[in-house]
Design a protein around this motif. Structure first.
Motif, PDB file in Angstrom:
ATOM      1  N   ASN A 126       0.803  -1.224   0.000  1.00  0.00           N
ATOM      2  CA  ASN A 126       0.000   0.000   0.000  1.00  0.00           C
ATOM      3  C   ASN A 126       0.834   1.271   0.000  1.00  0.00           C
ATOM      4  OD1 ASN A 126       0.999  -0.225   2.602  1.00  0.00           O
ATOM      5  ND2 ASN A 126      -0.839   0.564   3.579  1.00  0.00           N
ATOM      6  N   SER A 149      -0.410   0.580  -4.043  1.00  0.00           N
ATOM      7  CA  SER A 149      -1.795   1.034  -4.219  1.00  0.00           C
ATOM      8  C   SER A 149      -2.450   1.187  -2.857  1.00  0.00           C
ATOM      9  CB  SER A 149      -2.583   0.032  -5.062  1.00  0.00           C
ATOM     10  OG  SER A 149      -3.962   0.373  -5.081  1.00  0.00           O
ATOM     11  N   ALA A 157      -5.471   0.973  -2.526  1.00  0.00           N
ATOM     12  CA  ALA A 157      -6.605   0.044  -2.606  1.00  0.00           C
ATOM     13  C   ALA A 157      -6.085  -1.364  -2.851  1.00  0.00           C
ATOM     14  CB  ALA A 157      -7.564   0.464  -3.708  1.00  0.00           C
ATOM     15  N   GLN A 213      -8.513  -4.378  -2.869  1.00  0.00           N
ATOM     16  CA  GLN A 213      -9.315  -4.525  -4.079  1.00  0.00           C
ATOM     17  C   GLN A 213      -8.461  -5.021  -5.241  1.00  0.00           C
ATOM     18  OE1 GLN A 213      -9.282  -1.951  -2.036  1.00  0.00           O
ATOM     19  NE2 GLN A 213     -11.382  -1.619  -1.353  1.00  0.00           N
ATOM     20  N   ALA A 257     -12.627   4.447   0.318  1.00  0.00           N
ATOM     21  CA  ALA A 257     -13.465   3.240   0.363  1.00  0.00           C
ATOM     22  C   ALA A 257     -13.486   2.598   1.736  1.00  0.00           C
ATOM     23  CB  ALA A 257     -12.977   2.230  -0.674  1.00  0.00           C
ATOM     24  N   THR A 258     -12.536   2.964   2.603  1.00  0.00           N
ATOM     25  CA  THR A 258     -12.470   2.364   3.940  1.00  0.00           C
ATOM     26  C   THR A 258     -12.887   3.355   5.030  1.00  0.00           C
ATOM     27  OG1 THR A 258     -10.117   2.929   4.138  1.00  0.00           O
ATOM     28  CG2 THR A 258     -10.665   0.754   3.249  1.00  0.00           C
TER      29      THR A 258
END
Length: 440
Positions: A59, A89, A91, A94, A193-194
């Motif tokens: 990450n 990333s 994400a 995902q 998204a989190t």
């Protein structure tokens, strides 16, 4: 790309003869063949093992990625002559899910969710690490043995979460008074998204500090219902401390603010907030705490009804193996080594819990940093891994979403907890056998 045109063609005043079109085409074809041949040679070299490659997903991006490359990846590449194809990333969960679904996962991955990794282990996507790392180098809460007797991950970086930051010069009495005023808590729930995970950290820590590691372990392992009085009271305590459902301006600010920006009001005149319940990494990520010379208190000093002593919630970036190629196994050994962990954490301002990476007496660094590092390595303390990170992904995500809804509408708590109980009893979920290194 088409050639640029500047106007109609005109006669060339140069009387020298131009090459024929046939010759031009011949040269072009030869050049193209040479380019293809060069590419084939590169592929051939890699195929023959002269340039072995390992893929790594994590990450870290931006400055963190540059530091990671400089401190960890480049020394590995120079020493072992193995090229690391790194993908960073925010994400990564995902990205990994999509890669696994497509049948093209990376060789090595770094994730924060032990529950997510346990799910991949159940699906036979992860490879055991007992022959590649020394179990004694990491505590039980970090390199957890699953029910099948195998260990599938270890921490590359660790953080402490049971702490409250405050600006230098704020007295203990002032901190105690501020803790009872919702407007004094710096809170940002946003994280893409989190979003919502800062709220889960609060509730987890309240459960741990009020009811101890044993209750925390039961809850994080799916044995203690969400509607139990102890878990429910932790939600209610958090709601009272931060003003859930109260001042619309205060609640709205928390819901709209990214967690990295939550502490910015600390440096206002007067300060917009003075306390932040946040992990150790925020001291270097949040410029406001650097300007305010941020110090920390153990959260147990400020959580109402706290009874636990020496219990700390922790989190980590966990390394796992998906392909057992020789170069992937070599990278695992490198990342688990004391030298690599010490080098990465030194430049990243994080912490290693590798027993061989303990700081030497007299090591330089700010007092707060040395103190946090010592707490993470304290054998007498109880370290419990972040409960939501240890839960199955569906429960973890619903927990984060529920904290957002509760902050705005605390009257919906019973329905939120009922939904979490329903999700927790779904078939096929993987719960960790242990999240604490011991429970005394």
């Amino acid at each position: 790309m088409s050639a640029r045109r500047n106007g109609p063609a005109t006669a060339d005043p140069d009387t020298r003869r131009r090459p024929s079109r046939r010759l031009t085409r011949t040269v072009t074809v030869v050049a193209s063949c040479l380019a293809v041949l060069a590419a084939a040679v590169v592929v051939g070299v890699r195929t023959l093992g002269q340039e072995p490659t390992v893929t790594l997903l994590a990450n870290w991006t931006g400055t963190d990625e540059r530091n990671f490359r400089t401190a960890v990846i480049e020394p590995f590449e120079r020493k072992y002559h193995i090229r690391v194809e790194y993908q960073g990333s925010s994400a990564q969960s995902q990205v990994l899910g999509a890669d696994v679904e497509a049948g093209t996962p990376p060789d090595v991955v770094v994730l924060t969710g032990s529950g997510e990794l346990a799910d991949y282990a159940r699906q036979k996507q992860l490879k055991p690490l007992e022959k590649l790392i020394r179990r004694d180098d990491f505590g039980a809460s970090w390199a957890t043995e699953l029910d099948d007797g195998h260990v599938y991950w270890f921490p590359l970086k660790a953080d402490l979460k049971s702490i409250v930051w405050y600006p230098a010069g704020m007295s203990g009495r002032q901190r105690e008074q501020a803790a009872h005023r919702p407007g004094q808590w710096c809170l940002g729930m946003g994280s893409g998204a989190t979003s919502g995970w800062p709220g889960t950290d609060w509730i987890e820590d309240i459960v741990l500090q009020r009811y101890g590691p044993r209750t925390y372990q039961q809850w994080a392992g799916g044995e203690l219902p969400w509607r139990s009085q102890r878990v429910k009271s932790a939600w209610e305590t958090w709601g009272g401390m931060v003003g859930a459902g109260g001042d619309p301006g205060l609640v709205g600010r928390a819901l709209k603010t990214a967690y990295q920006k939550a502490s910015e009001p600390v440096t206002g005149k007067p300060p917009g907030c003075t306390l932040e319940h946040q992990a150790s990494f925020i001291r270097t990520q949040g410029a406001a705490w650097e300007r305010a010379d941020g110090r920390y208190d153990p959260s147990a000093r400020l959580i109402p009804g706290a009874t636990a002593t020496g219990a700390w919630e922790v989190s980590g970036d966990l390394v796992a193996l998906l392909h057992t190629t020789p170069q992937a196994k070599q990278l695992i050994r490198h990342l688990a080594s004391a030298d690599a962990q010490r080098a990465w954490n030194a430049v990243e301002s994080g912490f290693s819990v590798h027993t061989g990476a303990r700081p030497a007496p007299g090591d330089a660094g700010p007092a707060w940093h040395r103190s946090l590092g010592a707490t993470l390595l304290d054998d007498r303390a109880v370290h419990c891994f972040d409960a939501s990170d240890a839960m199955p992904p569906t429960v973890r995500d619903a927990f984060a979403e529920a904290t957002i809804q509760f902050l705005a509408h605390p009257d919906r708590l019973d329905a939120l907890l009922e939904n979490l109980d329903t999700l927790s009893h779904a078939r096929g979920l993987t719960w960790l056998p242990s999240v604490c290194d011991h429970t005394r």
